[in-house]
Design an enzyme around this catalytic site. Structure first.
Site, mmCIF file in Angstrom:
data_model
loop_
_atom_site.group_PDB
_atom_site.id
_atom_site.type_symbol
_atom_site.label_atom_id
_atom_site.label_comp_id
_atom_site.label_asym_id
_atom_site.label_seq_id
_atom_site.Cartn_x
_atom_site.Cartn_y
_atom_site.Cartn_z
ATOM 1 N N TYR A 341 0.922 -1.091 -0.166
ATOM 2 C CA TYR A 341 0.080 -0.067 -0.034
ATOM 3 C C TYR A 341 0.888 1.318 0.006
ATOM 4 O O TYR A 341 1.660 1.347 0.855
ATOM 5 C CB TYR A 341 -0.851 0.055 1.349
ATOM 6 C CG TYR A 341 -1.855 -1.236 1.361
ATOM 7 C CD1 TYR A 341 -2.256 -2.049 0.497
ATOM 8 C CD2 TYR A 341 -2.391 -1.255 2.622
ATOM 9 C CE1 TYR A 341 -2.982 -2.962 0.665
ATOM 10 C CE2 TYR A 341 -3.211 -2.518 2.914
ATOM 11 C CZ TYR A 341 -3.427 -3.157 1.730
ATOM 12 O OH TYR A 341 -4.352 -4.457 1.988
ATOM 13 N N GLU A 415 -21.648 1.310 19.175
ATOM 14 C CA GLU A 415 -22.485 1.418 18.120
ATOM 15 C C GLU A 415 -23.133 2.738 17.765
ATOM 16 O O GLU A 415 -23.742 3.164 16.879
ATOM 17 C CB GLU A 415 -23.622 0.419 18.150
ATOM 18 C CG GLU A 415 -22.826 -0.991 18.127
ATOM 19 C CD GLU A 415 -24.008 -2.275 18.377
ATOM 20 O OE1 GLU A 415 -23.799 -3.188 17.667
ATOM 21 O OE2 GLU A 415 -24.577 -2.164 18.953
#
Length: 436
Positions: A341, A415
Site C-alpha cells: 500500500y 454502536e
C-alpha cells in the site's frame, strides 16, 4: 456602489447556503435516528459472520441485496467480491464516491457478546463491519432524500483490504478494483472513506499517554495520513547436519538470528532519525527436529515508511545486510519484497472544504487533528485517481468498555458511532456535490 451591491449579494448567498445546510443536517439527523435500530442489526449480523480477504461471499451478497432494494444501480463481482452501487440524485451533477471495506482478520474474538463471531478464528477486529454499515446507512438515507443529492453518489464496497503476504502473486482489493474500472463511468470528483478508531495520538499531545477518539468524534490528518505498507518474505538457506556436529553444517537458525538483529539496526544506526521507519519481523519458521542443524529458516515481516525514495533505500540496505551476513557464514538468502500500500495522502483542498461540514454538525471540539500513523491502508489507490479524504470515526467509550485497539481480540465499537459515520459521510458528500 456596485462592489458593495455584489458583496451584499454574496453575503446573502452564503447565508442562504448555510441555512440550507443546517436544515439538511437536521433532516438527516432525524432520518438517521429512525434507521439506526436497523443499522445496528446489520452491523451485528456482519460482525457475527466475518469473512477473510477474498472470501467475502456472504457480506457482498448482503450488500448487493440491500443496495438493490434501495433502487441503486448495482454491479457485483468486481475484484472478485466487490460491489458498486450508483445512486442518482434529483438533478444532474458531478459524482462523489464513498468507499467501505468488507473483509475481516484471522483473529479469535475474546469478547462475549450476543453478536460475537460465529466463524472460529475469524473476527471483525478492524471495524470493517461498521464501515459497511455506515455506507449502507448513507445509501438508505440518501435514497430517501434524493432531492438533497445534486448529482450522483458511487458506493464502493471493497474486498481484501487486509494485506496479502509477500508471496501472493497478483493484485487485490482497491488496486484491483481501480484496474477493473471502478473509478470510471462516472468518474468521481472526490472520494471519502472512514475508519473506526479507538486509540489515537492527537496532534496537540506530545507525551506517550493513552488517548481515545470517542463515539461522536471525528479524527483527521491533513496531507500524509499513514505509511507505505510493505511485506517481505526472507528465506535463509544453510546446510543440515547432526546437532552434535554443528561445524559440519551451516546453522540457518543462528544466521537468521544475526540477520534479525542486524535488520533492526537499519532504523537505529543507518537511516536519518527524522525519517519515520518501522521494520517488524512477524513470523519465523524453520528447523525439523531438536537435534538437527536447521537447513532453512523463513522470516516474514513488514516495512513502514512515509517517503517513497526513502523506502527504496531501506530495501537496498536490507539486501546488503542479508548478503553480508549469509556470505560470512557460508549461507545464502532469498527475499521477496512486495510494495503493497502506498501512503494515503489526504487532499488538502478537500480536507479544508470538508472540515467545516464536520465542525458544523459535531462541534469544533469533536473534530480532532491527529498525527499521521504508521499503519497501511489501500484506500490510497483510490486517492491516487481522484482527490481523497480518509478520516477516523471515533468508537471508544470508556464507560462501556470500548477501549481496545484495532487488530486485537478484544476490539469492539460503541454502536452510537454508526450515527456519526452516516451523518459525517452525508454532509461530506452533499456539501461537495453542492460546491461542484
Amino acid at each position: 456602489m456596485k462592489a458593495a451591491y455584489l458583496l451584499s449579494l454574496s453575503l446573502i448567498s452564503l447565508t442562504t447556503n448555510a441555512e440550507v445546510a443546517l436544515q439538511r443536517d437536521a433532516l438527516f439527523a432525524k432520518s438517521t435516528e429512525e434507521i439506526f435500530p436497523a443499522l445496528v442489526e446489520i452491523r451485528r449480523d456482519i460482525h457475527s459472520h466475518p469473512e477473510l480477504p477474498n472470501e467475502e461471499v456472504r457480506t457482498s451478497a448482503l450488500v448487493a441485496k440491500k443496495l438493490t432494494e434501495l433502487g441503486l444501480e448495482v454491479k457485483t463481482g468486481i475484484a472478485k467480491h466487490g460491489v458498486v452501487g450508483l445512486l442518482k440524485g434529483s438533478s444532474d451533477g458531478p459524482c462523489v464516491a464513498v468507499r467501505a471495506d468488507m473483509d475481516a482478520l484471522p483473529i479469535k474474538e475474546l469478547r462475549s457478546t450476543p453478536y460475537r463471531s460465529q466463524n472460529p478464528g475469524v473476527m471483525h477486529a478492524c471495524g470493517h463491519d461498521v464501515h459497511v454499515t455506515c455506507a449502507l446507512g448513507l445509501a438508505e438515507l440518501l435514497s430517501k432524500h434524493r432531492d438533497q443529492v445534486h448529482g450522483s453518489v458511487k458506493f464502493i464496497f471493497q474486498p481484501a483490504e487486509e494485506a496479502m503476504p509477500a508471496t501472493f502473486k497478483g493484485d487485490w482489493g482497491a488496486k484491483l478494483m481501480v484496474a477493473e474500472g471502478v473509478m470510471e463511468n462516472p468518474k468521481p470528483i472526490a472520494i471519502f472513506g472512514l475508519h473506526t478508531t479507538a486509540v489515537v495520538q492527537p496532534a496537540d499531545k506530545t507525551d506517550d499517554g493513552v488517548y481515545y477518539l470517542k463515539a461522536g468524534q471525528i479524527g483527521f490528518t491533513p496531507g500524509i495520513d499513514n505509511a507505505n505498507s510493505d511485506r517481505f518474505h526472507i528465506t535463509i538457506h544453510g546446510k543440515m547436519a547432526h546437532g552434535s556436529a554443528p561445524h559440519k553444517g551451516v546453522d540457518a537458525i543462528a544466521v537468521s538470528a544475526e540477520a534479525i538483529m542486524a535488520l533492526q539496526m537499519i532504523k537505529s544506526r543507518q537511516t536519518n532519525t527524522r525519517q519515520p521507519l518501522v521494520i517488524s519481523i512477524g513470523t519465523i519458521s524453520g528447523g525439523d527436529r531438536e537435534n538437527i542443524i536447521a537447513e532453512k529458516v523463513e522470516l516474514g515481516g513488514t516495512v513502514r515508511t512515509y517517503d517513497a525514495a526513502f523506502r527504496d533505500g531501506v530495501i537496498e540496505q536490507m539486501h546488503r545486510i542479508l548478503k553480508g551476513i549469509t556470505e560470512a557464514h557460508g549461507a545464502s538468502y532469498e527475499m521477496e519484497y512486495r510494495k503493497t500500500y502506498p501512503s494515503i495522502i489526504n487532499d488538502q483542498k478537500l480536507v479544508d472544504a470538508t472540515l467545516p461540514s464536520f465542525q458544523r454538525i459535531f462541534g469544533t471540539e469533536n473534530v480532532v487533528k491527529l498525527i499521521p500513523g504508521m499503519g497501511g491502508e489501500d484506500f490510497s489507490f483510490f486517492a491516487q485517481v481522484v482527490p481523497g479524504f480518509y478520516f477516523r470515526l471515533g468508537v471508544a467509550n470508556e464507560e462501556k468498555g470500548f477501549t481496545a485497539g484495532g487488530h486485537t481480540p478484544m476490539y469492539d465499537c460503541d454502536e452510537e458511532s454508526i450515527k456519526t459515520g452516516v451523518q459525517a459521510l452525508a454532509a461530506a458528500v452533499c456539501d461537495r456535490l453542492d460546491a461542484k
